[in-house]
Design a protein around this motif. Structure first.
Motif, mmCIF file in Angstrom:
data_model
loop_
_atom_site.group_PDB
_atom_site.id
_atom_site.type_symbol
_atom_site.label_atom_id
_atom_site.label_comp_id
_atom_site.label_asym_id
_atom_site.label_seq_id
_atom_site.Cartn_x
_atom_site.Cartn_y
_atom_site.Cartn_z
ATOM 1 N N ARG A 249 0.916 -1.286 -0.018
ATOM 2 C CA ARG A 249 -0.020 -0.079 -0.156
ATOM 3 C C ARG A 249 0.824 1.217 0.173
ATOM 4 O O ARG A 249 0.545 1.995 -0.694
ATOM 5 C CB ARG A 249 -0.929 -0.023 1.273
ATOM 6 C CG ARG A 249 -2.584 -0.350 1.013
ATOM 7 C CD ARG A 249 -3.227 -0.465 2.178
ATOM 8 N NE ARG A 249 -4.475 -1.215 1.911
ATOM 9 C CZ ARG A 249 -5.495 -0.802 1.513
ATOM 10 N NH1 ARG A 249 -5.747 0.632 1.177
ATOM 11 N NH2 ARG A 249 -6.686 -1.497 1.353
ATOM 12 N N ASP A 250 1.794 1.252 1.024
ATOM 13 C CA ASP A 250 2.755 2.346 0.758
ATOM 14 C C ASP A 250 3.550 2.569 -0.321
ATOM 15 O O ASP A 250 4.121 3.649 -0.508
ATOM 16 C CB ASP A 250 3.617 2.418 2.178
ATOM 17 C CG ASP A 250 4.450 1.484 2.531
ATOM 18 O OD1 ASP A 250 4.831 0.742 1.321
ATOM 19 O OD2 ASP A 250 5.030 1.046 3.346
ATOM 20 N N LEU B 52 -0.669 8.208 -3.194
ATOM 21 C CA LEU B 52 -1.689 8.951 -4.091
ATOM 22 C C LEU B 52 -1.684 10.245 -4.030
ATOM 23 O O LEU B 52 -2.485 11.066 -4.975
ATOM 24 C CB LEU B 52 -3.075 8.520 -3.181
ATOM 25 C CG LEU B 52 -3.318 6.908 -3.559
ATOM 26 C CD1 LEU B 52 -4.887 6.857 -2.892
ATOM 27 C CD2 LEU B 52 -3.594 6.618 -4.937
ATOM 28 N N ASN B 53 -1.481 10.944 -3.180
ATOM 29 C CA ASN B 53 -1.096 12.414 -2.941
ATOM 30 C C ASN B 53 -0.100 13.204 -3.966
ATOM 31 O O ASN B 53 0.993 13.320 -3.508
ATOM 32 C CB ASN B 53 -0.875 12.815 -1.433
ATOM 33 C CG ASN B 53 -1.426 14.374 -1.336
ATOM 34 O OD1 ASN B 53 -1.610 14.938 -2.021
ATOM 35 N ND2 ASN B 53 -1.321 14.654 0.161
ATOM 36 N N SER C 149 -7.624 7.101 -0.432
ATOM 37 C CA SER C 149 -6.832 5.871 -0.024
ATOM 38 C C SER C 149 -7.839 4.784 -0.234
ATOM 39 O O SER C 149 -7.461 3.618 -0.320
ATOM 40 C CB SER C 149 -6.001 5.843 1.247
ATOM 41 O OG SER C 149 -6.822 6.289 2.279
ATOM 42 N N THR C 150 -9.100 4.897 0.009
ATOM 43 C CA THR C 150 -10.137 3.748 0.142
ATOM 44 C C THR C 150 -10.193 2.963 -1.271
ATOM 45 O O THR C 150 -10.623 1.906 -1.348
ATOM 46 C CB THR C 150 -11.514 3.970 0.587
ATOM 47 O OG1 THR C 150 -11.918 5.058 -0.223
ATOM 48 C CG2 THR C 150 -11.463 4.436 2.128
ATOM 49 N N LEU D 266 -8.070 2.126 -2.814
ATOM 50 C CA LEU D 266 -7.092 1.137 -2.936
ATOM 51 C C LEU D 266 -7.405 -0.418 -2.658
ATOM 52 O O LEU D 266 -6.922 -1.375 -2.941
ATOM 53 C CB LEU D 266 -5.665 1.248 -2.366
ATOM 54 C CG LEU D 266 -4.998 2.348 -2.944
ATOM 55 C CD1 LEU D 266 -3.731 2.664 -2.141
ATOM 56 C CD2 LEU D 266 -4.637 2.214 -4.626
#
Lengths: 585, 299
Positions: free
Chosen positions: A375-376, A380-381, B292-293, B295
């Motif tokens: 995930r990391d 996304l930012n 983030s959700t 993902l």
């Protein structure tokens, strides 16, 4: 690498891809890294299709070699894949469907006959459950805990509920239990370790990265293997506020994207080589009008219609040369979904900064196969800069194509008062006025034309410095330096530790931006190499030709593949041994 | 993250801002070319509607007539041959607060660009397409065009054209265009009315203009049309009747109709594209910060 490889095959229409994806999803949820290969043909029913899921605590970058668990939905699968098993492999099949003579079983492999049809009949007479018992058996052998399997299976049905889901859960549990009673787990069976990973295809990663990079408009015409980008984007269009337009052809697709970009949003299109061939003229228009646009070119085996469902890297020269005349562009070539996500972000950043088309080179192997990321690893930012960079000049008139040291001029978008201009596909002056008709050939305008070419082409040098540079992965002073771009990098990364274990040290020059080439970095890496091996999925070694052109260096050793299949680590290992004088092992 | 420099909506702009006018570029058309009248009509229509020049985008392809955007003070995109419509659609979807006008010739629109012509109409994209139809390729010095008449001798057809011409009006009616009109460069006021009404029409408006080429087409001249054209509005034509519109569209001979063939109200593409209900795309936030959700579907 301590890994397990699970393979299943059957006819198109058997549901092989969803079977394989479910196994891959289970591994990812167990906290393992996965590579999932989906091999199929250009038919909707019939033919032979197969899926391979490879899982390991250490990230696999390719599908790997051989298989430890093979589930054969038909006899053809057994005939094709029995020669490609690792020691200790288990073959799952249903004797009610076909028999396997003891003499046909490969040495070191064992059979696990599972009554899949009989189990399915316990639940329904419909022929929709046959895969579930085999899936259960595969999961048991691979070390997947039953609750993880059942969770992934339930999720694969989405919001659907009712008997079909209940039957599938029951039948898969029966298959799981059958395998437990009649077989031990595979020697390479894995166990859960830590937080789950994300599983996605290259196309999904590209679409996600484009959204993170600020895309608001995608126009596309269906073409394998790029269609997955449109599918993901269309499914998220409303939620993310991205307009997705299926155009009437690729000509329209790229022209719509250029129009939308001119209109003030980040815009893209995606296609494969055939569609890209149709986009060529408009690509030049984007270059000439200095309108940003991102074009994903997901290559498949050509020429012409070629092998629509098979991979190749045969379009590099096409991408470099696409369009009459000369204009700046960059070609990014990620190798893995994790990199593809970032490449899409980079493509939009570069395209906006340098106001010119950026190509993201993918291929079927990257676009359609699955891999895991943490995930990391998906940030996304992403800062999204304003599109319009021009403001009304205090004195004089606004010059859309003003001469600047970088070649980048302040840009306005329609709706901004006082900053109107005409974007012309004809040659123009700093204001945007045409110099193609009555002025062409008049001495002062002859000079203006050259000056405007110089301005645009200065951006190529800016891009050369701003685009992701080549990376040298692995130890310095290695026995052998691999040279590659795009998805081919995966099998090389997996071959490197195998070679290291055999006493051959290797490193890899990964050319992440194939054009414009950082010839300084490439030259210093290659001049310092003890030996080199160019690995490309095309006939003529197109990156090697580009390197020769840009650096004068000839890469004498080449491993080229153009049969439509991806590279396997063992092919890389064998060629590397040969080149380093370790052949004939 | 919002793009703070995004352009304003058409509705929010006041009349104080300059409306459209001619640019400082003088047209390069041959003296007497029909396209001068089309330029004048487009300018008159936009002036009458008081649309500020910065909220207008005029898009064209390639050909003599496709130079038109350079002669107006609005934003313009002079694209490649045959692709004016997809570029115009992209602009419109990026910012549907803009007035988007596509212009071009018969070769550009009904030859190399014919596929886009059909599809743009069936989508009912809210833009206005004005074609300067001179039934010849002028910029390439006189070859047959998709609307050249059977038998016409040109450089590429020295023995006469042997294929039937495209009928742009009938094609537009069949393709679902919601405003279909024909004008004549010999009547600028009438043409300006057709263009202005087309711009005001919600949906795809098509104005095909007999715009004679005085250099390369010695057959379809100003006189040819002056002797033949009549106005539908003076002939009792009902422009809400598709069947009658088709009948008028295929009239070609001693009498040739101009005016409004057909108009109908139908939702536009922009009405039906739900993403655009939140306002012009260029003013909507971009990027995935805080999402983030998103993902979770990959987990």
């Amino acid at each position: 690498m301590s890994d397990i490889i699970v393979r299943t095959g059957g006819e198109a229409g058997d549901g092989i891809a969803s079977l394989g994806e479910t196994v891959a999803r289970c591994f990812a949820r167990m906290g393992l890294h996965v590579f999932g290969l989906n091999a199929y043909q250009s038919v909707i029913r019939g033919g032979h299709v197969w899926f391979q899921a490879r899982a390991s605590a250490v990230r696999p970058y390719s599908q790997g070699d051989g298989a430890d668990v093979l589930y054969c939905l038909n006899r053809e699968t057994f005939e094709i894949h029995r020669v490609d098993l690792r020691p200790g492999a288990t073959i799952i099949y249903d004797p009610e469907k076909f028999a396997i003579a003891p003499g046909d079983v490969p040495t070191g492999a064992r059979l696990l006959p599972v009554p899949t049809l009989a189990i399915a009949r316990k639940y329904t007479s419909q022929a929709i459950l046959q895969n579930a018992p085999g899936l259960g058996a595969m999961a048991y052998l691979a070390g997947i805990p039953l609750p993880i399997l059942q969770g992934a299976l339930s999720d694969s049905f989405g919001r659907k509920a009712g008997d079909v889901v209940t039957w599938n859960l029951g039948a898969s549990a029966d298959g799981y239990e059958f395998a437990r009673q009649h077989s031990g787990a595979n020697d390479r069976a894995v166990s859960p370790r830590g937080e789950g990973k994300l599983l996605l295809t290259g196309n999904q990663a590209i679409a996600l990265g484009a959204a993170a990079g600020g895309v608001k408009f995608l126009a596309q015409y269906p073409m394998t293997p790029a269609s997955g980008i449109m599918h993901w984007m269309a499914a998220h269009s409303r939620d993310l506020g991205i307009v997705v337009k299926q155009a009437e052809d690729e000509l329209a697709a790229i022209n719509m994207a250029v129009g939308a970009s001119f209109g003030g949003v980040r815009a893209m299109t995606a296609t494969s080589g055939g569609g890209f061939s149709l986009m060529v003229e408009a690509l030049g228009m984007a270059g000439m009008t200095e309108t940003p646009v991102v074009v994903v070119e997901s290559q498949r085996a050509g020429p012409s219609t070629g092998l629509p469902t098979k991979t190749e890297q045969g379009d590099l020269r096409l991408m470099i040369g696409a369009g009459q005349g000369e204009f700046p562009r960059a070609i990014l070539a990620p190798s893995h979904p994790k990199e593809a996500y970032q490449a899409a972000i980079d493509a939009f950043r570069l395209s906006e900064e340098w106001q010119t088309p950026i190509l993201l080179a993918s291929d079927l192997h990257l676009s359609e196969n699955y891999a895991t990321v943490d995930r990391d690893e998906i940030a996304l930012n992403v800062p999204i800069a304003p599109i319009a960079t021009a403001s009304a000049p205090a004195t004089g008139e606004y010059l859309r194509y003003a001469y600047t040291p970088s070649g980048v001029s302040p840009r306005s978008v329609p709706g901004q008062p006082g900053l109107q201009f005409v974007a012309g596909s004809d040659e123009h002056d700093a204001k945007g006025h045409l110099i193609s008709d009555v002025k062409a050939g008049v001495p002062i305008w002859v000079a203006e034309r050259a000056k405007m070419m110089d301005k645009r082409m200065r951006k190529l040098e800016g891009l050369r410095a701003a685009a992701p540079p080549p990376l040298l992965e692995g130890p310095a002073g290695a026995d052998l330096t691999f040279v590659a771009w795009g998805s081919t990098v995966g099998a090389i990364r997996d071959a490197m530790p195998i070679l290291a274990a055999q006493g051959i040290s290797t490193n890899l020059l990964f050319v992440r931006t194939v054009y414009p080439l950082r010839s300084d970095i490439v030259r210093s890496a290659l001049e310092g190499a003890r030996a080199t091996l160019l690995v490309e999925a095309n006939y003529s070694g197109q990156l090697g030709q580009l390197i020769r052109q840009e650096t004068g260096l000839l890469l004498p050793h080449r491993l080229l593949k153009y049969d439509g299949e991806p590279f396997y680590p063992h092919e890389i290992v064998a060629k590397a041994r040969e080149v380093t004088g370790h052949g004939g092992h | 993250m919002a793009d703070t420099s995004a352009p304003a909506l058409r509705a929010s702009t006041g009349p104080a801002l300059p409306v459209i006018g001619k640019s400082d570029t003088k047209p390069t058309w041959c003296p007497g070319c029909g396209d001068f009248s089309v330029l004048a009509a487009v300018e008159m229509a936009l002036k009458r509607l008081r649309i500020p020049s910065h909220n207008v985008a005029v898009v064209s392809g390639i050909g003599c007539s496709s130079n038109l955007p350079h002669f107006l003070s609005s934003y313009g995109f002079h694209a490649i041959h045959g692709r004016a419509l997809p570029v115009a659609e992209g602009i419109r979807w990026a910012n549907h607060g803009l007035t988007v006008i596509a212009t071009g010739g018969d070769g550009d629109g009904f030859g190399i660009g014919a596929g886009h012509f059909v599809h743009t109409m069936r989508r009912n994209v809210d833009l206005t397409y004005v074609t300067m139809d001179n039934q010849i390729y002028g910029l390439t010095t006189g070859q047959a065009s998709p609307t050249s008449m059977m038998g016409q001798r040109t450089k590429s057809t020295p023995n006469g054209v042997i294929e039937a011409p495209v009928d742009p009006i009938a094609l537009a009616l069949a393709s679902g265009a919601t405003y279909v009109a024909r004008g004549f460069s010999g009547d600028v006021k009438h043409l300006a009315d057709l263009v202005a009404n087309g711009i005001q029409h919600r949906g795809f408006s098509f104005v095909d203009v007999f715009s004679p080429c005085v250099t390369y087409n010695k057959l379809n001249t100003f006189d040819f049309f002056r002797q033949r054209v009549y106005k539908l509005e003076n002939a009792g034509h009902d422009p809400t009747n598709l069947g009658l519109a088709f009948q008028r569209a295929i009239e070609w001979g001693d009498k040739i109709p101009i005016g409004l063939f057909y108009t109908v109200d139908r939702p536009t593409y922009e009405d039906l594209e739900e993403v655009l209900s939140a306002g012009p795309l260029a003013q909507q936030p971009a990027g995935l910060a805080g999402r983030s959700t998103l993902l979770d579907e990959f987990a």
